[in-house]
Motif scaffolding. Structure first.
Motif, short mmCIF file in Angstrom:
data_model
loop_
_atom_site.label_atom_id
_atom_site.label_comp_id
_atom_site.label_asym_id
_atom_site.label_seq_id
_atom_site.Cartn_x
_atom_site.Cartn_y
_atom_site.Cartn_z
N LEU A 3 0.84 -1.17 0.00
CA LEU A 3 0.00 0.00 0.00
C LEU A 3 0.89 1.23 0.00
N ALA A 5 0.46 5.32 0.42
CA ALA A 5 -0.40 6.47 0.69
C ALA A 5 0.34 7.74 0.28
N CYS A 21 -4.54 6.08 -1.83
CA CYS A 21 -3.89 4.86 -1.34
C CYS A 21 -3.87 3.88 -2.49
N TRP A 35 -8.61 3.94 6.38
CA TRP A 35 -7.75 5.10 6.61
C TRP A 35 -7.69 5.33 8.12
N CYS A 93 -3.03 4.29 5.26
CA CYS A 93 -4.03 3.36 4.76
C CYS A 93 -3.55 1.95 5.10
N GLY A 114 0.47 1.06 4.71
CA GLY A 114 1.27 1.93 3.89
C GLY A 114 2.19 2.76 4.77
#
Length: 123
Positions: A3, A5, A21, A35, A93, A114
């Protein structure tokens, strides 16, 4: 599972910003994306979540933040409007579960994260 972000920055109170994301290695159709945010000295807190079957938004941002996703781009967005100084935080995220069930989960239920993106709301 990865991930990423991005999209944070410095915004004046009342302004807007959209976080993204980008997901790779898995499909948004299968897993929920949440989130979260963490302000200095505070615990990590859920902001909003979306999955193929449910979704949720924290009361603290309801009516100002909107989560959405683009399955073709495998990306989830967090549109943030009417930003307040108390929204200042690092935003992350994360994924892991297949459903959000935000009221019953903690951030620890989300196992892949992330790197975070900084949002600063200040005049």
């Amino acid at each position: 599972v990865q991930l990423q972000a991005f999209g944070g920055g410095l915004v004046q109170p009342g302004g807007s910003l959209r976080l993204s994301c980008a997901a790779s290695g898995f499909s948004l159709n299968v897993y929920a994306i949440g989130w979260f945010r963490q302000a200095p000295g505070k615990e990590r807190a859920g902001v909003s979540c979306i999955s193929s079957s449910d979704g949720s938004t924290s009361d603290s941002v309801k009516g100002r933040f909107t989560i959405s996703r683009d399955n073709a781009k495998n990306t989830v967005y967090l549109q943030m409007n009417n930003l307040k100084t108390e929204d200042t935080a690092v935003y992350y995220c994360a994924t892991g579960p297949t459903k959000c069930m935000f009221a019953a989960r903690t951030w620890e239920d989300f196992t892949s994260w992330g790197q975070g993106t900084q949002l600063t709301v200040s005049s």
